[in-house]
Write a protein that holds these residues in place. Structure first.
Motif, mmCIF file in Angstrom:
data_model
loop_
_atom_site.group_PDB
_atom_site.id
_atom_site.type_symbol
_atom_site.label_atom_id
_atom_site.label_comp_id
_atom_site.label_asym_id
_atom_site.label_seq_id
_atom_site.Cartn_x
_atom_site.Cartn_y
_atom_site.Cartn_z
ATOM 1 N N LEU A 46 0.830 -1.208 0.000
ATOM 2 C CA LEU A 46 0.000 0.000 0.000
ATOM 3 C C LEU A 46 0.866 1.260 0.000
ATOM 4 N N HIS A 47 1.879 1.263 0.838
ATOM 5 C CA HIS A 47 2.772 2.426 0.944
ATOM 6 C C HIS A 47 3.461 2.714 -0.400
ATOM 7 N N TYR A 77 -4.295 5.423 1.990
ATOM 8 C CA TYR A 77 -3.888 5.396 3.393
ATOM 9 C C TYR A 77 -5.107 5.295 4.317
ATOM 10 N N GLU A 78 -6.199 5.947 3.952
ATOM 11 C CA GLU A 78 -7.412 5.871 4.765
ATOM 12 C C GLU A 78 -7.954 4.442 4.796
ATOM 13 N N SER A 79 -7.783 3.717 3.691
ATOM 14 C CA SER A 79 -8.237 2.320 3.667
ATOM 15 C C SER A 79 -7.448 1.449 4.640
ATOM 16 N N ALA A 94 0.020 5.562 8.850
ATOM 17 C CA ALA A 94 -0.938 5.965 7.821
ATOM 18 C C ALA A 94 -1.609 7.279 8.190
ATOM 19 N N CYS A 95 -1.962 7.445 9.462
ATOM 20 C CA CYS A 95 -2.571 8.708 9.913
ATOM 21 C C CYS A 95 -1.640 9.887 9.657
ATOM 22 N N ARG A 96 -0.351 9.666 9.893
ATOM 23 C CA ARG A 96 0.617 10.763 9.659
ATOM 24 C C ARG A 96 0.696 11.107 8.182
ATOM 25 N N ARG A 97 0.655 10.104 7.311
ATOM 26 C CA ARG A 97 0.706 10.365 5.874
ATOM 27 C C ARG A 97 -0.591 11.006 5.389
ATOM 28 N N ILE A 98 -1.746 10.623 5.956
ATOM 29 C CA ILE A 98 -3.014 11.263 5.600
ATOM 30 C C ILE A 98 -2.957 12.745 5.940
ATOM 31 N N ALA A 99 -2.431 13.050 7.125
ATOM 32 C CA ALA A 99 -2.285 14.459 7.524
ATOM 33 C C ALA A 99 -1.389 15.208 6.543
#
Length: 706
Positions: A46-47, A77-79, A94-99
């Motif tokens: 995913l990354h 990332y949300e998935s 993932a939360c950090r990348r979404i931000a």
């Protein structure tokens, strides 16, 4: 012995644990390993996919206002947050990348913080997970400047206490582990030296003196002085000097420290001269060491490098120069006399230029001018290339028509006959006025330089380059190419310039992608074929190639002859080693652009230019008012997309004035009407988008500060 017993005990414990494991335990362990591998594989896939999407919209040095791929990456990332395979540690990442995606795409700080807060709501968080989430949230807040970063230098200073104990502890540990001296040298070079150099000068001076004393007493084989000298010579250190190194006292302090070093650790006189460099505070000592180098050089057995001898001669010549420009000029002469090169005007001119730059950097503009005047006695300033850009009413628009006309045959022309590059030697050894001189290659072969011809009409400015080639038969047969052009154009003396590269072959295309400035309200329009602001064509002839560059007035309406009496141009033809019109010593050399001065543009000609511009301006206004394409002017009165209050109070009165002027733009306008309408509204019609943008900015500022 203790270590052996401990190792044996640990081995026995591991073996016992393995023997005690039941088949169920082993199955559970295998299941855990499989789950961990599955989560790692899922996250890595995913990354990788998400970051590949991000790179497609990466803004880099040029703005990119599209973020579809970043949004798609955020969705991936949300998935991950609802993926049952992934661990909480991966979901926190993932939360950090979404931000980050929110910040990259829309600068939405509120959404970014909310995305990071979601990490704390994940089910089953361990204490370790919470610490990781807190660290990620802090890094985000530091990035958004909501918090200050940890004061790393202060923290490290507290740990090592800013004294020589750090040395003693580090090297003692290395000794206990029986590491070799090279490892101790690495610790010195890579850890402590960068640390103390990052302090303010006073703290650095105290720490270095204490540390050097400690090393000299306890580690006689370690040469802290030479290591420090080597570290400061690193390219990364030179590009980004530390806090202590930026202090004006730094070099003199270190020179004195080098002098006080134990005899076995002292730097050579040549090294001392090199360290002193051009520091004014070290001139006297540098001269003294320079004299020692010259004395040593008398004996070939000492093997003093020629470069060290030259540096020593320079140090001696600069002994009393100080910062006085007159003494520095004398020092340059003395230095070249010591080299036996008193007649080397090229070398002296180059060094005087560096002296002038140094004085200017130090804030001594008067001194810099004094030194530059001395340089100009060696290198007479080259006159700026100038060429008349003549008015040619009803000029032909095709290359062959231009070439066959009497106007072209009789008009003044420029020549690309100034060698590109650092041609100081050429300037000094020959006179600068070389127009009409016979040109030869480095092998002495004669050739005709490329001609430059410029003219203007009511449509715009035309620039023609006429290259003479001896191999046109091969060029036409496709067996040889034509050297390309690199050109620069500024439509006013202080204007930004366009860079356009041309392929002179028939059917060749210009490379007009280099932009030094964006469109703005001063009349600047990017000169590109895509926008119609540049027309370009080539024509093969029996003895060469002609290239025509056409720039309509609409792309530079603020620089018509009444406002900008000259445009500025440079052309480099990449043939015969590179030849230019203005004498560029490098590409993008703004100061070498030649002057294209408008000639013969009388009142009638200006009116003809304005007449054509008015019709172009009317088209720009029409596009801004078009409801079909949501024109920038029209959109403000839209009840959903616009702002009707802004439209009524600010935009509409401005637009109404321009519309009234536009309605008067007709085929049968009188010359008086042309001048009146254009002078009153012409540029505002061209700049309607910019003017409304400025109004909108002021409107919002007013609303937000009332």
């Amino acid at each position: 012995m203790k270590k052996t017993i401990f190792t044996m005990a640990m081995t026995a414990a591991v073996c016992a644990a393995a023997a005690a494991a039941t088949p169920a335990d082993k199955a559970e362990q295998e299941k855990a390993r499989a789950a961990q591998k599955a989560s790692a594989d899922a996250w890595n896939a995913l990354h990788k996919e998400a970051e590949a999407l991000v790179r497609k919209d990466f803004k880099g040095g040029f703005a990119n206002y599209f973020h579809d791929n970043i949004d798609a990456a955020r969705a991936l990332y949300e998935s991950a947050l609802t993926n049952g395979v992934m661990l909480n540690a991966q979901k926190i990442a993932a939360c950090r990348r979404i931000a980050q995606m929110h910040l990259e795409a829309t600068r939405d700080g509120k959404a970014a913080l909310a995305a990071m807060d979601a990490a704390f709501k994940l089910p089953g968080l361990s204490e370790e997970d919470r610490k990781a989430a807190e660290a990620e949230r802090k890094s985000l807040r530091v990035l958004m400047r909501l918090e200050k970063p940890e004061p790393r230098a202060e923290k490290k200073a507290a740990e090592v206490k800013k004294d020589a104990n750090y040395f003693r502890q580090s090297f003692a540990a290395l000794d206990r582990q029986r590491r070799d001296a090279a490892r101790a040298q690495d610790a010195l070079l890579n850890d402590y030296i960068p640390f103390i150099a990052g302090q303010d000068f006073d703290a650095f001076a105290k720490a270095f003196a204490a540390a050097a004393k400690d090393v000299d007493a306890n580690y006689p084989t370690l040469n802290v002085y030479r290591k420090f000298r080597d570290w400061t010579n690193g390219w990364h250190v030179k590009r980004n000097p530390s806090k202590a190194m930026r202090d004006p006292r730094f070099r003199a302090f270190m020179l004195e420290a080098f002098e006080k070093a134990p005899e076995a650790k002292r730097l050579s006189p040549a090294d001392m001269v090199a360290w002193a460099g051009d520091d004014v505070a070290c001139q006297a000592k540098a001269a003294a060491y320079g004299a020692k180098v010259l004395e040593l050089a008398k004996d070939p057995a000492n093997k003093i490098a020629p470069a060290a001898v030259d540096a020593a001669k320079k140090a001696v010549a600069y002994k009393d120069a100080g910062t006085d420009p007159v003494r520095r000029i004398a020092a340059v002469s003395a230095y070249f006399a010591a080299l036996g090169k008193a007649d080397d005007k090229v070398g002296q001119a180059e060094l005087l230029a560096k002296e002038a730059q140094a004085l200017l950097k130090a804030g001594d503009e008067k001194g810099a001018r004094t030194v530059w005047e001395a340089r100009e006695k060696l290198v007479p300033p080259r006159p700026q290339a100038k060429l008349a850009c003549v008015w040619w009413k009803d000029a032909p628009s095709d290359l062959r028509g231009i070439l066959e006309s009497d106007v072209y045959k009789n008009a003044p022309k420029g020549y690309l006959n100034r060698k590109y590059g650092d041609n100081l030697k050429f300037l000094i050894e020959t006179d600068a006025a070389i127009l009409g001189r016979e040109m030869t290659t480095d092998k002495g072969e004669k050739f005709r330089p490329t001609e430059l011809f410029a003219f203007c009409d009511d449509k715009g400015v035309k620039i023609m380059l006429r290259a003479y080639l001896d191999n046109m038969a091969d060029v036409k047969a496709g067996l040889a190419g034509v050297p390309g052009y690199e050109t620069y154009l500024a439509t006013g003396v202080d204007d930004a310039y366009h860079c356009i590269m041309f392929d002179p072959k028939e059917g060749g295309k210009p490379d007009d992608t280099f932009v030094t400035m964006y469109d703005n309200a001063t009349g600047y329009r990017n000169v590109t074929t895509k926008k119609g602001n540049l027309q370009y064509s080539n024509l093969y002839l029996d003895d060469g190639v002609a290239t025509l560059v056409s720039i309509p007035w609409a792309s530079a309406f603020a620089s018509i002859p009444s406002k900008s009496p000259a445009w500025y141009f440079e052309a480099i033809h990449w043939c015969h080693g590179g030849l230019s019109w203005g004498g560029s010593v490098s590409v993008h050399q703004r100061s070498s652009f030649g002057e294209l001065a408008f000639a013969g543009v009388d009142a009638a000609a200006l009116t003809a230019i304005k007449r054509r511009l008015l019709f172009a301006a009317k088209g720009v206004l029409g596009a801004a008012l078009s409801s079909r394409s949501n024109g920038y002017a029209e959109i403000w009165k839209d009840p959903e997309l616009g702002d009707q209050d802004f439209w009524r109070e600010e935009a509409k009165p401005f637009v109404d004035r321009l519309q009234a002027a536009s309605a008067r733009v007709k085929k049968d306008m009188s010359d008086a009407d042309v001048n009146e309408i254009y002078d009153a509204c012409g540029e505002d019609m061209f700049n309607v988008v910019y003017k409304l943008s400025q109004m909108r900015t002021r409107w919002l500022q007013k609303k937000m500060t009332e």
